[in-house]
Design an enzyme around this catalytic site. Structure first.
Site, PDB file in Angstrom:
ATOM      1  N   LYS A  52       0.917  -1.141   0.138  1.00  0.00           N
ATOM      2  CA  LYS A  52       0.126  -0.095  -0.110  1.00  0.00           C
ATOM      3  C   LYS A  52       1.065   1.646   0.394  1.00  0.00           C
ATOM      4  O   LYS A  52       0.725   2.413  -0.937  1.00  0.00           O
ATOM      5  CB  LYS A  52      -1.048  -0.099   1.579  1.00  0.00           C
ATOM      6  CG  LYS A  52      -2.027  -0.684   1.359  1.00  0.00           C
ATOM      7  CD  LYS A  52      -2.683  -1.504   2.237  1.00  0.00           C
ATOM      8  CE  LYS A  52      -3.877  -2.616   2.230  1.00  0.00           C
ATOM      9  NZ  LYS A  52      -4.905  -3.233   3.253  1.00  0.00           N
ATOM     10  N   GLN A  96      -4.787  -1.785   9.527  1.00  0.00           N
ATOM     11  CA  GLN A  96      -5.225  -3.377   8.520  1.00  0.00           C
ATOM     12  C   GLN A  96      -4.797  -4.367   9.879  1.00  0.00           C
ATOM     13  O   GLN A  96      -4.778  -4.119  10.626  1.00  0.00           O
ATOM     14  CB  GLN A  96      -3.324  -3.136   8.442  1.00  0.00           C
ATOM     15  CG  GLN A  96      -3.229  -5.365   7.983  1.00  0.00           C
ATOM     16  CD  GLN A  96      -3.290  -4.359   6.043  1.00  0.00           C
ATOM     17  OE1 GLN A  96      -3.607  -3.527   5.412  1.00  0.00           O
ATOM     18  NE2 GLN A  96      -4.010  -5.990   5.929  1.00  0.00           N
ATOM     19  N   ASP A 119     -11.196   1.781   3.139  1.00  0.00           N
ATOM     20  CA  ASP A 119     -11.527   0.534   3.264  1.00  0.00           C
ATOM     21  C   ASP A 119     -12.888   0.385   2.927  1.00  0.00           C
ATOM     22  O   ASP A 119     -13.205  -0.587   2.531  1.00  0.00           O
ATOM     23  CB  ASP A 119     -10.944  -0.102   4.662  1.00  0.00           C
ATOM     24  CG  ASP A 119      -9.700  -0.075   3.903  1.00  0.00           C
ATOM     25  OD1 ASP A 119      -9.469  -1.052   2.817  1.00  0.00           O
ATOM     26  OD2 ASP A 119      -8.728  -1.106   5.519  1.00  0.00           O
TER      27      ASP A 119
END
Ligand code: NAD
Length: 290
Positions: A52, A96, A119
């Site tokens: 990322k 995460q 997200d």
């Protein structure tokens, strides 16, 4: 069989984002800024976050990585999130997953400001998505939609089977593909661990999206000729010939299916890079809204 080259497409779309961000910089504006919170040092999470950060560089975004140890207190993590929520220089951020067992994952995800939830995991975004309102789409299903669009794979009126019902992949994917919308209008069947005779459903599908987490789960006898296969699974299997001692495989029997299907995504190089691209696109959206 045509390979759906997620890696190539993600690179192409990141280059397009780069042109946009360079243009912004030339106008004296700041660049989009994505932050990632990484708890502990799970090797898979480390590798996802590394990808990322690298993708941010490629797209000309700023990125910030915030690390906390495995034993971080939940309250401290919530403080980190509060700070990110109120930091105007950060357009969007992700935490995460998975988080260590002592941390309530749901509580953490609920603490993220939905306007920065790139997200697309917050129930506010999930609900808006389900109702066809403007929202951050969950990164993996978003990346899959972009792949289907790019390869001209029709979804309207098609039979789609989604295998797996997680909140981040299977369930939102089934909602998106059945919506009355561009890249939707499919007849979607969501199958899962309690489905009886799963094969009956997959054998009838024009498009199968596998998000299970079991290597080679989807085999040749479960699929009809000419189907499209999207393999979301990322599984580490031992491989003594590799320096790392393992290799990544998906949820489908790629070699067995290759002669039978029309389109298929490889693992690695398929859905994974497009998930990161989905995240980049969401960050750009957050930047433009900010
Ligand atoms: P998960 O691990 O939360 O859940 C697995 C799902 O599979 C469950 O809904 C379960 O009902 C279903 N399932 C399990 N066994 C089954 C069986 N025998 N028959 C039918 N269904 C069964 O799901 P997830 O988080 O969506 O992850 C699935 C896979 O996708 C994992 O390998 C994960 O690493 C991978 N993944 C990849 C990406 C990517 O960017 N490529 C993103 C997210 C997840």
């Amino acid at each position: 069989m045509k390979i759906i080259d997620g890696k190539g497409l993600a690179n192409q779309l990141k280059d397009e984002l780069r042109l946009e961000t360079d243009k912004l910089a030339k106008l004296g504006k700041r660049r989009p800024h994505l932050a990632a919170v990484l708890v502990g040092n799970n090797p898979a999470s480390e590798s996802y976050v590394r990808n990322k950060v690298r993708s941010c560089q490629q797209a000309g975004f700023e990125s910030t990585l915030i690390r906390r140890p495995d034993d971080v207190a939940e309250a401290e993590l919530l403080t980190v999130i509060e700070q990110l929520n109120s930091n105007n220089d950060i357009d969007g951020f992700i935490v995460q997953l998975p988080l260590p067992k002592h941390i309530d994952e749901q509580k953490v995800l609920l603490a993220i400001n939905p306007d920065k939830d790139v997200d697309g995991f917050h129930p506010m975004n999930f609900g808006k998505m389900a109702q066809g309102m403007d929202a951050f789409l969950p990164a993996t299903p978003y990346g899959i939609l972009l792949m289907l669009e790019h390869y001209g794979i029709e979804t309207s009126g098609k039979e789609v089977v989604v295998i797996g019902r997680s909140n981040i992949v299977g369930t939102p994917m089934s909602i998106l593909l059945s919506r009355k919308a561009k890249l939707g209008n499919a007849t979607v069947t969501l199958v899962h661990s309690r489905t009886k005779n799963l094969k009956i459903h997959t054998q009838n599908a024009d498009i199968i999206i596998a998000a299970i987490g079991i290597p080679k789960f989807l085999t040749t006898n479960m699929v009809k000729d000419g189907a499209t296969i999207i393999d979301v699974g990322i599984n580490r299997v031992e491989d003594a010939t590799r320096k790392s001692g393992y290799r990544l495989v998906g949820d489908v029997d790629y070699d067995g299916l290759a002669p039978k299907v029309e389109f298929m995504t490889p693992v690695p190089g398929g859905v994974g890079p497009m998930t990161v691209l989905g995240l980049m696109k969401n960050t750009m959206k957050a930047y433009l809204n900010n």
